[in-house]
Design an enzyme around this catalytic site. Sequence first.
Site, PDB file in Angstrom:
ATOM      1  CB  CYS A 111      -0.940   0.001   1.206  1.00 41.03           C
ATOM      2  SG  CYS A 111      -0.100  -0.013   2.798  1.00 41.03           S
ATOM      3  CD  GLU A 151      -3.204  -1.868  -1.294  1.00 44.09           C
ATOM      4  OE1 GLU A 151      -2.144  -2.514  -1.319  1.00 44.09           O
ATOM      5  OE2 GLU A 151      -3.778  -1.534  -0.219  1.00 44.09           O
TER       6      GLU A 151
END
Length: 494
Positions: A441, A487
């Site tokens: 992330c 992501e």
Amino acid sequence: MHILRFLFFRIGFFKPGLLPWCARKPLDWSQPFLSAACKGNFTQVIAKKYPRGQKSQKKQNYLESLNGSWQERLADVVTPLWRLSYEQQLKVKFEAQKEILQRVESYLQLLNGVCGTVAVPQSEGLCCLLHPIIPSPVINGYRNKSTFSVNRGPDGNPKTVGYYLGTWKDGNIVCVRSNNLKNIPEKHDQVAQYYEIFLRQSPMEPCLVFHEGGYWRELTVHTNSQGHTMAIITFHPQQLSQEELCVQKETIKEFFIKGPGAVCDLTSLYFQESTMTRCSHQQSPYQLLFGEPHIFEDLLGLKVRISPDAFFQINTAGAEMLYQTVRELSGVDSNTILLDICCGTGVIGLSLAQHVSQVLGIELVEQAVEDARWTAAFNGITNCEFHTGRAEKILPWLLKSKEDGRLIVAVVNPARAGLHYQVVRAIRNCRAIHTLVFVSCKPHGETTRNIIELCCPPNSAKKLLGEPFVLRQAVPVDLFPHTPHCELVLLFTR
């Protein structure tokens, strides 16, 4: 060795509901997901499943800020890309991921002299095949979890519920209501607004700074795709007796059951006494004031249980895209042991369980592991084990016990801080791991350090003795529309 230290310095390494329903038929994996997702073909199916967030419009109400500039300033901080079309946002994010991979390539070239630990470049400056970014099926109101702070608003009222502008260091913190943030669903805003109404009629002061006293603190709201809502109130007990605490718990409970807050229609309300900025369930248990102890989500053919303290991707529809990408990149089969590190509620491993020999999950949060075990049992999955604890402690002995000749595919989904160096070392030194899928992330910073340690030449001083991995593919998946975050799913093989 000196080059390695220089690189690590450069990248910061040395810087001082309701009861669940019947499980539906599992998702059809017969057609490759990645190629369809990059073309956008998946959106028709997912948009039908999650139509409400896509079309949500913020309604005006009497709690709206009198000065619209405060709302815009908050949006510029929390959702900096909100002024761009979604197509433009995706272009910005894709270029950002491309630049990150280019920097990784330059680091690895310095280490190796040649590009020996990355795949043949697909285009100038790229170390691997970079797929087109996969867009989020839901663009507005996609968050299933929001945390609201309590502090002084633009009008000086200390009982304002919202998000912060300014910094503590500069002493200019202002709490602004989130009504116009595009990523927050209406239900979350509604619960926050009624929590503010409650605070303003309560004789108890809010806790703005710990050492200055006060009691009422932040609010966290969880929702699922069925509309069930869990609220968690954080409260600083200061020197209150148990009897006095019971009075406050009963007051907030009655407000949301019989008082004005009843319109929020909460599925459950939790109360946590906390004397620290963040407390886990183990440090200070979540106390259920009313309702169901969990909420449940329908994801990839599974009914998933979610506890107050458990990590779950904040964009449910986007999470399906993410996990399907992981499945396709991993290349697992019936002879594979899947190692799911930092597994949260276990959704990645559980969704792939039918395709592998065994799933081994590791997670720090005990409640999340309990959720994973419950989800496995409810969905009739019997080939999964979930272990509670720090991955750097559990992984070495777990890998040693599984070195029986079967191939291991590892999936890692760490927090923003990246993987502990001992976890990287254990993965690198386990010969049975030939494939690694890394879900990041925050692909810059600590993840860059992780990639270098995974791909650099063997280094006895750092006990990185196994053969280096090769970075083969990268897939950006957007779970956070209107923000710069994204992501990045990375495939390594060796």
